[in-house]
Scaffold this active site. Structure first.
Site, PDB file in Angstrom:
ATOM      1  N   GLU A  61       0.831  -1.211   0.000  1.00 51.14           N
ATOM      2  CA  GLU A  61       0.000   0.000   0.000  1.00 51.14           C
ATOM      3  C   GLU A  61       0.866   1.262   0.000  1.00 51.14           C
ATOM      4  O   GLU A  61       0.550   2.236  -0.662  1.00 51.14           O
ATOM      5  CB  GLU A  61      -0.950   0.021   1.205  1.00 51.14           C
ATOM      6  CG  GLU A  61      -2.099  -0.971   1.090  1.00 51.14           C
ATOM      7  CD  GLU A  61      -3.011  -0.693  -0.095  1.00 51.14           C
ATOM      8  OE1 GLU A  61      -2.992   0.418  -0.635  1.00 51.14           O
ATOM      9  OE2 GLU A  61      -3.745  -1.619  -0.498  1.00 51.14           O
ATOM     10  N   CYS A 217     -13.546   1.320 -15.046  1.00 48.41           N
ATOM     11  CA  CYS A 217     -13.997   2.719 -14.966  1.00 48.41           C
ATOM     12  C   CYS A 217     -12.759   3.615 -14.999  1.00 48.41           C
ATOM     13  O   CYS A 217     -12.490   4.387 -14.089  1.00 48.41           O
ATOM     14  CB  CYS A 217     -14.801   2.937 -13.687  1.00 48.41           C
ATOM     15  SG  CYS A 217     -15.723   4.474 -13.695  1.00 48.41           S
ATOM     16  N   CYS A 224     -17.907   1.059 -20.126  1.00 46.25           N
ATOM     17  CA  CYS A 224     -19.213   0.978 -19.459  1.00 46.25           C
ATOM     18  C   CYS A 224     -19.991  -0.277 -19.851  1.00 46.25           C
ATOM     19  O   CYS A 224     -20.706  -0.845 -19.032  1.00 46.25           O
ATOM     20  CB  CYS A 224     -20.041   2.218 -19.766  1.00 46.25           C
ATOM     21  SG  CYS A 224     -19.277   3.721 -19.153  1.00 46.25           S
ATOM     22  N   CYS A 227     -19.192  -3.038 -17.555  1.00 47.24           N
ATOM     23  CA  CYS A 227     -19.142  -2.677 -16.131  1.00 47.24           C
ATOM     24  C   CYS A 227     -20.180  -3.459 -15.318  1.00 47.24           C
ATOM     25  O   CYS A 227     -21.364  -3.472 -15.668  1.00 47.24           O
ATOM     26  CB  CYS A 227     -19.398  -1.176 -16.003  1.00 47.24           C
ATOM     27  SG  CYS A 227     -19.464  -0.647 -14.291  1.00 47.24           S
ATOM     28  N   CYS A 233     -25.396   3.111 -12.275  1.00 48.18           N
ATOM     29  CA  CYS A 233     -24.544   4.266 -12.552  1.00 48.18           C
ATOM     30  C   CYS A 233     -25.361   5.436 -13.110  1.00 48.18           C
ATOM     31  O   CYS A 233     -25.918   5.359 -14.197  1.00 48.18           O
ATOM     32  CB  CYS A 233     -23.452   3.883 -13.542  1.00 48.18           C
ATOM     33  SG  CYS A 233     -22.377   5.266 -13.940  1.00 48.18           S
TER      34      CYS A 233
HETATM   35 FE1  SF4 Z   1     -17.811   3.778 -14.594  1.00 51.90          FE
HETATM   36 FE2  SF4 Z   1     -20.452   4.029 -14.605  1.00 51.90          FE
HETATM   37 FE3  SF4 Z   1     -19.198   3.376 -16.839  1.00 51.90          FE
HETATM   38 FE4  SF4 Z   1     -19.342   1.641 -14.781  1.00 51.90          FE
HETATM   39  S1  SF4 Z   1     -21.036   2.417 -16.028  1.00 51.90           S
HETATM   40  S2  SF4 Z   1     -17.534   2.099 -16.044  1.00 51.90           S
HETATM   41  S3  SF4 Z   1     -19.216   3.018 -13.041  1.00 51.90           S
HETATM   42  S4  SF4 Z   1     -19.001   5.295 -15.716  1.00 51.90           S
END
Ligand code: SF4
Length: 416
Positions: A61, A217, A224, A227, A233
């Protein structure tokens, strides 16, 4: 009741995780994705495989602060090989720590890590603090983020973390467009992370959120479509379905006055899509500095060329590292004046006359530190005999090129 100074006024629902069922669904989707897709990083293997060596997560870390994962892996492996336990690290010298850290930057991190290991061994009976509060309070160099990461990942405390990746993901999930580097917004994000963290798998959840920011992201072209939390989102929803209605309702802020929306002067830009978030106030430009450096060289007794290096003071920038003799220059000096300043410096330091004309100008090297744009003006000075140095000044030694690279020298000096 009045809000504390600097705190944000209550935010509209669009910026909250106020529906417990949605929060639960988001946690589940993120953890399922993490279980399937997480990267195999050396500190993860060690944390899972050996509960007696939890200090390894702490090392990783600290190394990962301001530094990319790909760069850290090699340093981390070498570090853990050399000092597999806190006890071993507590016995290391600062010189050894600096040598291993050389090239990783932000050198005070290594120094503080070693000081903290000494503290755990000598004052805390070898027992690491186990909560974020105690970690931050008791260990030098452990800030809010590192404390949260160690407490949640190594000790299972249900506490959140906020780093650059988490800031980006949360700002997008909840359309936070106010300056994400302002203390009030950062506090808001910490409250959010603490509320969102999964109660039964806090360490995995925090790593999942950071991993999502690092791999899906991402800052410029987020994926997206892949995701795992896309259905939760709000930035994506806004991109797909357009701007909120001008009249505020429970979901949207509408126009004006919201402490977490983008400022009215910089509204949503539809060409940016989800990358409208997060937003930061413009960064301060790094200040410019010029330093004259002299590479003193001689032929050593075995015929190989040797170079003189001196040690920097034990505090301040690049504390305790070795460098070629250097002197900070006033801006806008002519080349001839620079040469004179350097010759004076060498003369004061060696006690022997140094003629400015003997210094050979080699060229300039630029190195960017986080806050300084540093230009090194590099000279060389070949010596016939030895040079005796005042031992009351900085420690110094002659090294071959090979020894130079194995010493605790900064990346900037390697460039020189
Ligand atoms: Fe990021 Fe939203 Fe796209 Fe997911 S949907 S990658 S959280 S911007």
């Amino acid at each position: 009741a009045a809000l504390p100074a600097g705190a944000l006024a209550p935010a509209p629902a669009q910026h909250l995780f106020s529906d417990p069922a949605e929060t639960e669904a988001l946690r589940g989707s993120l953890l399922a994705w993490y279980d399937k897709c997480k990267r195999d990083l050396p500190w993860r293997t060690l944390v899972r495989g050996d509960s007696g060596r939890r200090g390894c997560l702490w090392v990783s870390e600290i190394m990962l602060q301001q530094t990319q994962v790909a760069t850290v892996i090699d340093y981390y492996n070498r570090w853990m090989q050399k000092w597999p336990t806190l006890q071993a690290l507590a016995q290391a010298s600062l010189e050894e720590v600096n040598t291993l850290w050389a090239g990783l930057g932000y050198y005070s991190r290594g120094k503080r890590l070693q000081e903290a290991a000494r503290k755990v061994v000598s004052e805390l009976a070898g027992r690491m603090p186990r909560t974020a509060e105690d970690l931050q309070k008791l260990l030098p160099g452990v800030g809010r983020y590192t404390a949260g990461a160690i407490a949640s990942i190594s000790y299972g405390q249900a506490t959140g973390v906020v780093d650059g990746n988490v800031i980006r993901v949360l700002c997008r999930l909840r359309c936070i467009g106010a300056d994400s580097s302002s203390p009030a917004v950062i506090d808001w994000l910490w409250d959010m992370a603490n509320a969102l963290v999964d109660r039964s798998r806090p360490g995995d959840f925090n790593q999942a959120l950071m991993e999502l920011g690092a791999t899906v992201c991402v800052p410029k072209a987020p994926l997206c479509g892949e995701c795992p939390v896309k259905q939760h989102c709000r930035a994506r929803r806004r991109k797909l379905f357009g701007k909120p209605t001008p009249v505020p309702d429970v979901e949207d802020c509408g126009v004006g006055g919201c402490p977490l929306c983008p400022p009215a002067t910089e509204p949503w830009d539809s060409s940016l899509g989800v990358t409208n978030f997060p937003r930061k106030a413009a960064k301060k430009q790094p200040r410019a500095a010029r330093t004259a450096v002299c590479v003193l060289e001689r032929r050593g007794c075995h015929g190989a060329m040797e170079y003189l290096i001196v040690q920097r003071p034990s505090s301040g920038l690049l504390a305790g590292l070795w460098e070629f003799p250097s002197v900070l220059l006033a801006q806008s000096l002519q080349e001839e004046e620079q040469r004179e300043v350097l010759a004076d410096h060498l003369q004061a330091w060696t006690g022997q006359p140094v003629v400015p004309g003997a210094l050979q100008l080699i060229g300039e090297v630029v190195h960017i530190f986080s806050h300084i744009h540093q230009t090194y003006v590099v000279y060389s000075l070949p010596l016939d005999g030895d040079m005796s140095l005042d031992p009351a000044l900085s420690p110094s030694r002659w090294v071959t090129e090979e020894m130079f690279h194995a010493s605790a020298v900064s990346t900037a000096m390697k460039k020189v």
